[in-house]
Scaffold this active site. Structure first.
Site, PDB file in Angstrom:
ATOM      1  CG  ASP A  17       7.827  -1.049  12.083  1.00 23.02           C
ATOM      2  OD1 ASP A  17       7.882  -2.027  11.307  1.00 23.02           O
ATOM      3  OD2 ASP A  17       8.488  -0.987  13.135  1.00 23.02           O
ATOM      4  N   GLY A  18       4.964  -2.417  11.185  1.00 24.14           N
ATOM      5  CA  GLY A  18       4.080  -3.340  11.894  1.00 24.14           C
ATOM      6  C   GLY A  18       3.141  -4.142  11.017  1.00 24.14           C
ATOM      7  N   GLY A  20       3.705  -6.871   9.226  1.00 26.37           N
ATOM      8  CA  GLY A  20       3.874  -8.302   9.442  1.00 26.37           C
ATOM      9  C   GLY A  20       3.307  -8.774  10.768  1.00 26.37           C
ATOM     10  NE  ARG A  21       6.287  -5.789  14.601  1.00 22.87           N
ATOM     11  CZ  ARG A  21       6.750  -4.652  15.110  1.00 22.87           C
ATOM     12  NH1 ARG A  21       6.798  -4.484  16.419  1.00 22.87           N
ATOM     13  NH2 ARG A  21       7.139  -3.684  14.307  1.00 22.87           N
ATOM     14  CD1 TRP A  22      -3.078  -4.916  12.318  1.00 20.16           C
ATOM     15  CD2 TRP A  22      -3.067  -5.963  10.332  1.00 20.16           C
ATOM     16  NE1 TRP A  22      -4.357  -4.842  11.793  1.00 20.16           N
ATOM     17  CE2 TRP A  22      -4.371  -5.484  10.581  1.00 20.16           C
ATOM     18  CE3 TRP A  22      -2.806  -6.656   9.158  1.00 20.16           C
ATOM     19  CZ2 TRP A  22      -5.420  -5.663   9.674  1.00 20.16           C
ATOM     20  CZ3 TRP A  22      -3.845  -6.852   8.249  1.00 20.16           C
ATOM     21  CH2 TRP A  22      -5.133  -6.358   8.516  1.00 20.16           C
ATOM     22  CG  ASN A  65      12.676  -3.090   4.071  1.00 15.46           C
ATOM     23  OD1 ASN A  65      11.951  -2.125   3.881  1.00 15.46           O
ATOM     24  ND2 ASN A  65      12.928  -3.543   5.298  1.00 15.46           N
ATOM     25  NE  ARG A 191      14.598  -0.356  15.491  1.00 14.77           N
ATOM     26  CZ  ARG A 191      13.950  -1.262  16.217  1.00 14.77           C
ATOM     27  NH1 ARG A 191      13.851  -1.126  17.532  1.00 14.77           N
ATOM     28  NH2 ARG A 191      13.389  -2.322  15.639  1.00 14.77           N
ATOM     29  CG  LEU A 192      14.685   8.664  14.089  1.00 16.97           C
ATOM     30  CD1 LEU A 192      15.596   9.863  13.884  1.00 16.97           C
ATOM     31  CD2 LEU A 192      13.251   9.022  13.698  1.00 16.97           C
ATOM     32  CD  GLU A 204       8.855  18.765  18.662  1.00 19.01           C
ATOM     33  OE1 GLU A 204       8.670  17.945  19.600  1.00 19.01           O
ATOM     34  OE2 GLU A 204       9.617  19.743  18.756  1.00 19.01           O
TER      35      GLU A 204
END
Length: 237
Positions: A17-18, A20-22, A65, A191-192, A204
């Site tokens: 995840d991330g 787009g924000r990156w 998506n 979250r999953l 875990e």
């Protein structure tokens, strides 16, 4: 770390995840982040193989998506096909078997054909299983499993007492694989997001604020060090 480290998880799940924000932080389009995310995936696959981890499941494209813009979905499709074409021989040489979990038929025919080709060509590889979750959602996976069981019961192949946890596991996309020991999510979300919900019962969980394109093998080692310190009791004392 080496293969001698028998505390290592057999199966790691990763919610990548991330991207787009990156990209946004660098003033770049989201497509730039997705391409950087593919590069990060290459490094993590290699590192997991070097460590001797047997199963890695990465969340690459969820059922949700498809709701993104057509341009972004198109970019993701192109990157997927590019990865499966350009990296397949290297993946096979490294003993990695590709197994796509999810609804392959939800993709355009050329993309689905490339997915099936990669699975077929790598089917004999036994060093590591790379599950790529595409058009995947855990709830849809469970619905698929329940329908399969219901059909067998209706046609007399299963009785009520035959339905148990083992049977349900056998009807999931991850049939025959151990449940994930560790699930990692990047980008700071906690979250999953509909990922391996049934299989993750005793996994875990490790959350990091690092965006996926910056998730290096060193960051994976930090997650593994955290995992090493966990006490896994599976409901016992």
């Amino acid at each position: 770390m080496s293969q001698a480290d028998n505390w290592l998880p057999r199966h790691i799940g990763i919610i990548m995840d991330g991207n787009g924000r990156w990209a946004a932080q660098q003033g770049k389009p989201r497509s730039f982040g997705h391409r950087a995310g593919v590069n990060a995936l290459r490094e993590i696959i290699k590192h997991c193989g070097d460590l001797g981890i047997e199963y890695v499941t990465v969340y690459a494209f969820s059922t949700e998506n498809f709701k993104r813009s057509s341009d972004e979905v198109g970019t993701l499709m192109s990157l997927l096909v590019e990865f499966l074409k350009n990296d397949l021989e290297t993946i096979i040489q490294n003993g990695v078997r590709i197994n796509v979990i999810g609804d392959i038929d939800a993709f355009p025919a050329p993309v689905a054909a490339q997915i099936r080709r990669a699975m077929q060509k790598s089917r004999e590889c036994g060093r590591m299983m790379l599950n790529i979750a595409l058009a995947y959602g855990a709830r849809a996976e469970l619905v698929r499993a329940v329908k399969s069981i219901a059909l067998d019961a209706a046609e007399g192949r299963l009785g009520q007492d035959d339905i148990n946890e083992q049977l349900i596991s056998q009807r999931l996309y991850t049939e025959g694989q151990p449940d994930p020991d560790l699930i990692i999510r990047t980008s700071g979300e906690l979250r999953l997001s509909n990922f391996l919900l049934y299989q993750a019962a005793y996994a875990e969980l490790y959350f990091t604020p690092v965006f996926w394109p910056d998730f290096t093998p060193a960051e994976l080692d930090l997650a593994l060090e955290s995992y090493k310190k966990r006490s896994r009791r599976f409901g016992g004392v």
